[in-house]
Design an enzyme around this catalytic site. Structure first.
Site, PDB file in Angstrom:
ATOM      1  N   GLY A 196       0.797  -1.220   0.000  1.00 40.45           N
ATOM      2  CA  GLY A 196       0.000   0.000   0.000  1.00 40.45           C
ATOM      3  C   GLY A 196       0.826   1.265   0.000  1.00 40.45           C
ATOM      4  N   ASN A 197       2.040   1.222   0.583  1.00 43.04           N
ATOM      5  CA  ASN A 197       2.887   2.414   0.638  1.00 43.04           C
ATOM      6  C   ASN A 197       3.359   2.847  -0.744  1.00 43.04           C
ATOM      7  OD1 ASN A 197       4.488  -0.066   0.697  1.00 43.04           O
ATOM      8  ND2 ASN A 197       6.268   1.241   0.952  1.00 43.04           N
ATOM      9  N   LYS A 217      -4.185  -9.687  -1.330  1.00 46.08           N
ATOM     10  CA  LYS A 217      -3.465  -9.386  -2.578  1.00 46.08           C
ATOM     11  C   LYS A 217      -2.138 -10.135  -2.680  1.00 46.08           C
ATOM     12  CE  LYS A 217      -0.244  -6.235  -1.085  1.00 46.08           C
ATOM     13  NZ  LYS A 217       1.216  -6.314  -1.296  1.00 46.08           N
ATOM     14  N   LYS A 249       2.103 -11.954   3.817  1.00 40.23           N
ATOM     15  CA  LYS A 249       3.264 -11.892   2.926  1.00 40.23           C
ATOM     16  C   LYS A 249       4.130 -13.143   3.111  1.00 40.23           C
ATOM     17  CE  LYS A 249       3.345  -6.848   2.867  1.00 40.23           C
ATOM     18  NZ  LYS A 249       1.947  -6.762   3.302  1.00 40.23           N
ATOM     19  N   LYS A 292     -12.612 -10.076   7.194  1.00 42.38           N
ATOM     20  CA  LYS A 292     -11.917  -8.941   6.584  1.00 42.38           C
ATOM     21  C   LYS A 292     -12.735  -7.656   6.736  1.00 42.38           C
ATOM     22  CE  LYS A 292      -8.547  -7.395   3.881  1.00 42.38           C
ATOM     23  NZ  LYS A 292      -7.125  -7.457   4.254  1.00 42.38           N
TER      24      LYS A 292
END
Length: 310
Positions: free
Chosen positions: A11-12, A210, A272, A128
């Site tokens: 997101g960054n 994602k 991740k 979520k």
């Protein structure tokens, strides 16, 4: 040696504290500049990205204008809309960054549908959070089909399922594009979640992680490397503690033990790490999985930076 690389942007790479379109486009231009060295090295690139804040903001807009005359759009459509808008910005930024360096390559965004299992247990236990914080009064006015959780005294939030990706409808097309030398932006925001029932495609109320969607994409396009770019240079254990330790080279077995020890935060580093483990378990030994920061993309494959998972 040139590689076929799936790069999953955090997101960054897209959003700063300013949620305006202009601010996001500036962030994306900076991201594109950092990705170009990978292309200069001769690599073929498939880029995925998150969309959490953007889809949350879009849901706010949908709620604010919801009426019988102008009903709010469903979540799968909102995911598609943000996948398209972010892809548009990123595609434009990549073309500009390549042009500056005299590189002639096409860039295309593929609106990507991710197949999930309609019987995935996640649909029975939505976890979520999406959209805004609501008061209890407003929450009680929402559809009785929705599920809400109280979030640390800040209000109530709608939660939806986060099923695992099992296939990507556009994977064969993406593979052809990459083979033709086209830089491809795909699986944005985890992709548009769909189920297939008796040959019929149906969008579903869900959000796919994602990183897991990006990993599935890496599998299906037969990527040589799966790179997860985040806000830190390495994966750490005992993060932000006096005995914090960075991981440079780590095995799947070690990571699985760290997961059991709750070393990685859910919704942050944990997915991740889980995605990295999936790709290592799936791929051959000569393929690479690296987690590092966007700031050090040009040092990938040098061993100087990042966490390499074996």
């Amino acid at each position: 040696m040139a590689k076929k690389i799936v790069v999953a942007l955090g997101g960054n790479a897209i959003l700063t504290d300013n949620a305006s379109a202009e601010s996001q486009q500036i962030a994306i231009k900076q991201t594109a500049e950092r990705l170009v060295p990978l292309i200069e090295q001769g690599n073929e690139l498939i880029i995925s990205h998150g969309n959490g804040p953007q889809v949350g903001n879009l849901l706010l807009q949908q709620i604010a204008t919801d009426s019988p005359e102008n009903p709010a759009l469903p979540l799968d459509t909102c995911v598609a809309m943000t996948q398209g808008s972010i892809g548009y910005w990123l595609q434009q930024a990549m073309r500009e960054a390549l042009k500056k360096r005299g590189i002639e390559k096409e860039v295309v965004t593929v609106l990507t549908q991710i197949v999930v299992d309609k019987d995935d247990p996640a649909f029975l236990h939505p976890t979520k959070p999406i959209g805004p914080f609501l008061t209890e009064e407003v929450k009680n006015q929402q559809s009785n089909k929705d599920t809400f959780i109280e979030d640390a005294g800040r209000g109530w939030r709608k939660v939806v399922a986060s099923p695992k990706p099992i296939h990507i409808s556009e994977a064969p097309l993406i593979k052809k594009l990459v083979h033709s030398g086209v830089i491809t932006i795909a699986a944005g925001g985890g992709g548009i979640p769909i189920t297939i029932n008796n040959g019929q495609i149906e969008g579903v109320e869900a959000v796919i992680d994602k990183d897991l969607a990006s990993e599935k994409l890496a599998e299906l396009v037969d990527a040589d490397a799966f790179i997860i770019l985040t806000s830190v240079d390495h994966v750490f254990i005992n993060y932000n503690q006096a005995n914090q330790r960075k991981l440079t080279h780590v095995t799947v077995e070690e990571l699985e033990q760290y997961i059991k020890e709750n070393q990685f935060a859910p919704g942050s580093m944990l997915p991740k790490v889980e995605a990295a483990i999936e790709f290592v378990n799936f791929s051959q030994k000569d393929k690479q999985t690296i987690i590092t920061s966007l700031d050090h993309v040009e040092d990938l494959f040098t061993g100087k930076i990042g966490t390499y998972i074996h």
